[in-house]
Motif scaffolding. Structure first.
Motif, PDB file in Angstrom:
ATOM      1  N   TRP A   1       0.868  -1.187   0.000  1.00 13.22           N
ATOM      2  CA  TRP A   1       0.000   0.000   0.000  1.00 13.22           C
ATOM      3  C   TRP A   1       0.891   1.219   0.000  1.00 13.22           C
ATOM      4  CZ3 TRP A   1      -0.413   3.980   3.614  1.00 13.22           C
ATOM      5  CH2 TRP A   1      -1.496   4.852   3.433  1.00 13.22           C
ATOM      6  N   ARG A   2       0.642   2.150  -0.919  1.00 16.70           N
ATOM      7  CA  ARG A   2       1.439   3.366  -1.022  1.00 16.70           C
ATOM      8  C   ARG A   2       0.540   4.592  -0.922  1.00 16.70           C
ATOM      9  NH1 ARG A   2       3.470   0.010  -5.224  1.00 16.70           N
ATOM     10  NH2 ARG A   2       5.693  -0.541  -4.961  1.00 16.70           N
ATOM     11  N   CYS A   3       1.018   5.609  -0.250  1.00 15.61           N
ATOM     12  CA  CYS A   3       0.301   6.886  -0.244  1.00 15.61           C
ATOM     13  C   CYS A   3       1.293   8.012  -0.487  1.00 15.61           C
ATOM     14  CB  CYS A   3      -0.458   7.102   1.065  1.00 15.61           C
ATOM     15  SG  CYS A   3       0.581   7.601   2.456  1.00 15.61           S
ATOM     16  N   ALA A   4       0.771   9.121  -1.002  1.00 16.78           N
ATOM     17  CA  ALA A   4       1.596  10.312  -1.250  1.00 16.78           C
ATOM     18  C   ALA A   4       0.804  11.536  -0.841  1.00 16.78           C
ATOM     19  CB  ALA A   4       1.986  10.397  -2.725  1.00 16.78           C
ATOM     20  N   THR A   5       1.452  12.470  -0.165  1.00 15.96           N
ATOM     21  CA  THR A   5       0.757  13.669   0.310  1.00 15.96           C
ATOM     22  C   THR A   5       1.398  14.935  -0.244  1.00 15.96           C
ATOM     23  OG1 THR A   5       2.122  13.828   2.312  1.00 15.96           O
ATOM     24  CG2 THR A   5       0.085  12.527   2.454  1.00 15.96           C
ATOM     25  N   LEU A   6       0.575  15.986  -0.303  1.00 13.00           N
ATOM     26  CA  LEU A   6       1.018  17.299  -0.773  1.00 13.00           C
ATOM     27  C   LEU A   6       0.062  18.349  -0.229  1.00 13.00           C
ATOM     28  CD1 LEU A   6       2.936  18.877  -2.816  1.00 13.00           C
ATOM     29  CD2 LEU A   6       1.029  18.677  -4.443  1.00 13.00           C
ATOM     30  N   LEU A   7       0.586  19.504   0.140  1.00 15.11           N
ATOM     31  CA  LEU A   7      -0.228  20.643   0.561  1.00 15.11           C
ATOM     32  C   LEU A   7      -0.294  21.653  -0.583  1.00 15.11           C
ATOM     33  CD1 LEU A   7       1.062  21.238   4.216  1.00 15.11           C
ATOM     34  CD2 LEU A   7      -0.764  19.740   3.413  1.00 15.11           C
TER      35      LEU A   7
END
Length: 237
Positions: free
Chosen positions: A226-232
């Motif tokens: 499972w992979r996640c990526a975040t950005l504001l």
């Protein structure tokens, strides 16, 4: 107990595509050459307070923070631990777009699943757009917002999603607004996820996907990742 609760949240994510705990890089989206840029890294769900570092899942706190310069030089940045966050800093030497990134696969498996946490931030310095490229983020999964654009309320906002360096269809993208309003969208065939912001402020973006894969992870067999990526992303009126 905290680790168990976090793990349950991650397992629920793979089923319902809702937000989960994630790493977030917080910094100004603009900077000045020769002026120090401060950076903060937290671990939380979008609408929750940052978790104390002692309660972070598995060994996620052992992440590495990298800076990619406009000429694609990659530099590892030192981090300093606080109670519920890490801090760092860098001083851009010239104009252009700088990319901050983290990629950390937790040592502890969730059942037979590897959980990989990715985070990024984009800082535009001056007028130059050198480095304003999604490929400058080398993480296996990433979200990119074009630094040449000013994002405004009531206007469509396009995000580029990447999986293994390619724009990818059907990535799950969660959007959390400054007001607490949440929305889930999917990336299209071009890897673009679109939504229309209603409020001004900082939006928290989290893209995620699961992949069937088998192998050995720190001596334990796994069957999926499972992979996640975040950005504001900042939105103005």
């Amino acid at each position: 107990m905290k680790s168990i609760i976090t793990l349950v949240a991650l397992l629920l994510l793979s089923v319902s595509n809702l937000f989960a705990h994630a790493l977030w890089i917080q910094t100004g989206t603009t900077g000045k050459a020769g002026q120090k840029q401060t950076v903060k890294i937290v671990y939380s769900e979008p609408d929750d307070k940052p978790e104390k570092i002692a309660d972070w899942y598995s060994d996620v706190k052992e992440f590495e923070l990298w800076l990619t310069t406009p000429d694609k030089q990659k530099v590892k940045l030192a981090t300093v631990a606080g109670e519920d966050h890490f801090t760092s800093e860098f001083t851009p030497e010239k104009d252009g777009v700088y990319t901050l990134s983290i990629s950390k696969a937790a040592k502890e498996l969730g059942g037979s699943t590897i959980y990989q946490f990715n985070a990024s931030a984009i800082v535009k310095v001056g007028k130059s757009l050198a480095g304003n490229d999604a490929s400058f983020n080398g993480n296996e999964i990433a979200v990119f917002a074009d630094a040449s654009k000013t994002y405004k309320v009531n206007q469509p906002l396009n995000l580029t999603t990447l999986l293994k360096d390619k724009p990818t269809e059907k990535l799950h993208v969660g959007i959390s607004s400054p007001s607490g309003w949440n929305k889930n969208v999917s990336s299209n065939a071009s890897g673009v996820a679109e939504f229309t912001p209603i409020w001004a402020g900082t939006y928290k973006i989290e893209a995620s996907t699961s992949e069937k894969a088998e192998g050995d992870h720190f001596g334990k067999p796994y069957k999926s990742i499972w992979r996640c990526a975040t950005l504001l992303v900042d939105v103005v009126k």
